[in-house]
Scaffold this active site. Structure first.
Site, PDB file in Angstrom:
ATOM      1  N   HIS A  34       0.860  -1.181   0.000  1.00 25.71           N
ATOM      2  CA  HIS A  34       0.000   0.000   0.000  1.00 25.71           C
ATOM      3  C   HIS A  34       0.900   1.236   0.000  1.00 25.71           C
ATOM      4  O   HIS A  34       2.141   1.101   0.069  1.00 25.71           O
ATOM      5  CB  HIS A  34      -0.954  -0.034   1.206  1.00 25.71           C
ATOM      6  CG  HIS A  34      -0.275  -0.222   2.530  1.00 25.71           C
ATOM      7  ND1 HIS A  34       0.622   0.686   3.046  1.00 25.71           N
ATOM      8  CD2 HIS A  34      -0.341  -1.227   3.428  1.00 25.71           C
ATOM      9  CE1 HIS A  34       1.058   0.270   4.212  1.00 25.71           C
ATOM     10  NE2 HIS A  34       0.502  -0.902   4.468  1.00 25.71           N
ATOM     11  N   HIS A  37       4.014   1.350   2.219  1.00 25.58           N
ATOM     12  CA  HIS A  37       5.213   0.648   1.752  1.00 25.58           C
ATOM     13  C   HIS A  37       5.929   1.478   0.684  1.00 25.58           C
ATOM     14  O   HIS A  37       7.156   1.544   0.648  1.00 25.58           O
ATOM     15  CB  HIS A  37       4.838  -0.697   1.130  1.00 25.58           C
ATOM     16  CG  HIS A  37       4.247  -1.683   2.091  1.00 25.58           C
ATOM     17  ND1 HIS A  37       2.938  -2.105   2.024  1.00 25.58           N
ATOM     18  CD2 HIS A  37       4.790  -2.342   3.150  1.00 25.58           C
ATOM     19  CE1 HIS A  37       2.706  -2.980   2.974  1.00 25.58           C
ATOM     20  NE2 HIS A  37       3.799  -3.134   3.691  1.00 25.58           N
ATOM     21  N   LYS A 149       4.656   3.021  12.128  1.00 29.65           N
ATOM     22  CA  LYS A 149       3.377   2.466  12.585  1.00 29.65           C
ATOM     23  C   LYS A 149       3.615   1.226  13.444  1.00 29.65           C
ATOM     24  O   LYS A 149       2.949   1.016  14.444  1.00 29.65           O
ATOM     25  CB  LYS A 149       2.479   2.127  11.409  1.00 29.65           C
ATOM     26  CG  LYS A 149       1.184   1.538  11.895  1.00 29.65           C
ATOM     27  CD  LYS A 149       0.246   1.272  10.774  1.00 29.65           C
ATOM     28  CE  LYS A 149      -0.716   0.204  11.210  1.00 29.65           C
ATOM     29  NZ  LYS A 149      -0.078  -1.113  11.236  1.00 29.65           N
ATOM     30  N   SER A 185      -2.516   0.061   6.509  1.00 29.34           N
ATOM     31  CA  SER A 185      -2.087  -1.265   6.955  1.00 29.34           C
ATOM     32  C   SER A 185      -2.690  -2.284   5.996  1.00 29.34           C
ATOM     33  O   SER A 185      -3.824  -2.108   5.524  1.00 29.34           O
ATOM     34  CB  SER A 185      -2.621  -1.516   8.373  1.00 29.34           C
ATOM     35  OG  SER A 185      -2.618  -2.901   8.658  1.00 29.34           O
ATOM     36  N   SER A 186      -1.943  -3.349   5.738  1.00 27.10           N
ATOM     37  CA  SER A 186      -2.501  -4.396   4.861  1.00 27.10           C
ATOM     38  C   SER A 186      -3.759  -4.974   5.493  1.00 27.10           C
ATOM     39  O   SER A 186      -4.660  -5.446   4.800  1.00 27.10           O
ATOM     40  CB  SER A 186      -1.469  -5.502   4.634  1.00 27.10           C
ATOM     41  OG  SER A 186      -0.297  -4.939   4.104  1.00 27.10           O
TER      42      SER A 186
END
Ligand code: PAF
Length: 290
Positions: A34, A37, A149, A185-186
């Site tokens: 995402h 990254h 994060k 976040s994934s």
């Protein structure tokens, strides 16, 4: 862009890049990329001419009841994103390449792995430290980029690098958020129906905590009470909400000069984490002394 599966291939590519005069940056990921990254990649490319992204859903950091099988994956999309972002090589090893038969060597960062996520996910940081150490040996990067994060993960990796004299510079990169504050976040992919909206309570709670601290509150209890109210109103089941020293992660008696507020909560079945380093106004640390 090369797509490599073997340790010796990625090590060879990294050494060849260095021989051409490049620095090497590594962005370790578990895929399902995402914009958070891609921000790590952007920073990696600022620091180094050869940027490697590893994509490996690391089994040793998942507990027996966790979501290893269900963890979202989309390798084709990930590699396209990497290509477009100027990544030089993707390292995507099969599990047997990282954990060959008979594997029995692990890295444990003792104290920092214990509180917060470490207490709720036993063995998680041992798995993270082990795979990150292996990735460092495989890629031999000059820089490695990690998102803030995963705050505890970042501290664990920094400690491991310092304690084991690893020749890599760790760069923490600020959390990337949606416009409404949700930390990328994934796992956000799991949120259904009104859960996406309710999950905003985490970033709202962090914001409110900083407001209170900026207004002069330095006692943990009222700040944590306000945080708890915001999470409860949104129906977030709190896993933990704790104020800790930003470096050692020891509990703090006062939020001055700084403390990290670390949150983990379940929105439906999805466990989300977020954090913010709270800073007291100038002079508050002195006033808080007994
Ligand atoms: O943050 C992650 O995605 C993972 O914990 C990491 C650092 C890639 C190790 O598997």
């Amino acid at each position: 862009m090369e797509i490599l599966e073997r340790v010796e291939e990625v090590r060879g590519a990294s050494r060849a890049a260095k021989a051409r005069g490049n620095k090497v940056a590594l962005v370790p990921t578990m895929g399902y990329l995402h914009p958070g990254h891609l921000e790590l990649v952007r920073r990696g490319r600022e620091l180094a001419g050869f940027c490697v992204v590893s994509i490996f859903v690391n089994p040793t950091q998942f507990g027996p009841s966790e979501d290893l099988e269900k963890y979202p994956r989309d390798f084709a999309r990930d590699t396209e994103l990497c290509r477009a972002a100027g990544v030089a090589a993707v390292f995507a090893p099969p599990a047997a390449e990282m954990y060959p038969d008979g594997f029995q060597t692990y890295v444990t960062v003792e104290g920092l792995s214990q509180p917060l996520c470490g207490a709720r996910r036993p063995g998680h940081f041992r798995g993270v430290a082990t795979v990150v150490a292996k990735l460092f040996h495989a890629v031999e990067p000059d820089f490695a980029l990690f998102g803030e994060k995963d705050y505890q993960q970042l501290q664990v990796v920094r400690r491991m690098v310092r304690d084991l004299d690893m020749a890599v510079r760790i760069e923490g990169v600020p959390t990337v958020r949606e416009a409404d504050g949700l930390a990328l976040s994934s796992r956000n992919a799991y949120l259904q129906g009104d859960e996406r909206q309710r999950s905003l309570a985490l970033s709202r709670a962090l914001e409110r905590a900083q407001e209170l601290v900026s207004a002069g509150e330095s006692r943990p209890e009222p700040v944590l009470a306000a945080v708890g109210r915001i999470l409860a109103e949104a129906g977030v089941r709190v896993d933990y909400a704790e104020l800790r020293d930003p470096t050692t992660l020891a509990p703090v008696a006062r939020i001055a000069p700084r403390a990290v507020l670390a949150l983990a909560g379940f929105v439906g079945k999805t466990r989300l984490i977020d954090n913010r380093v709270l800073s007291a106004p100038e002079g508050a640390a002195r006033r808080a002394e007994p």
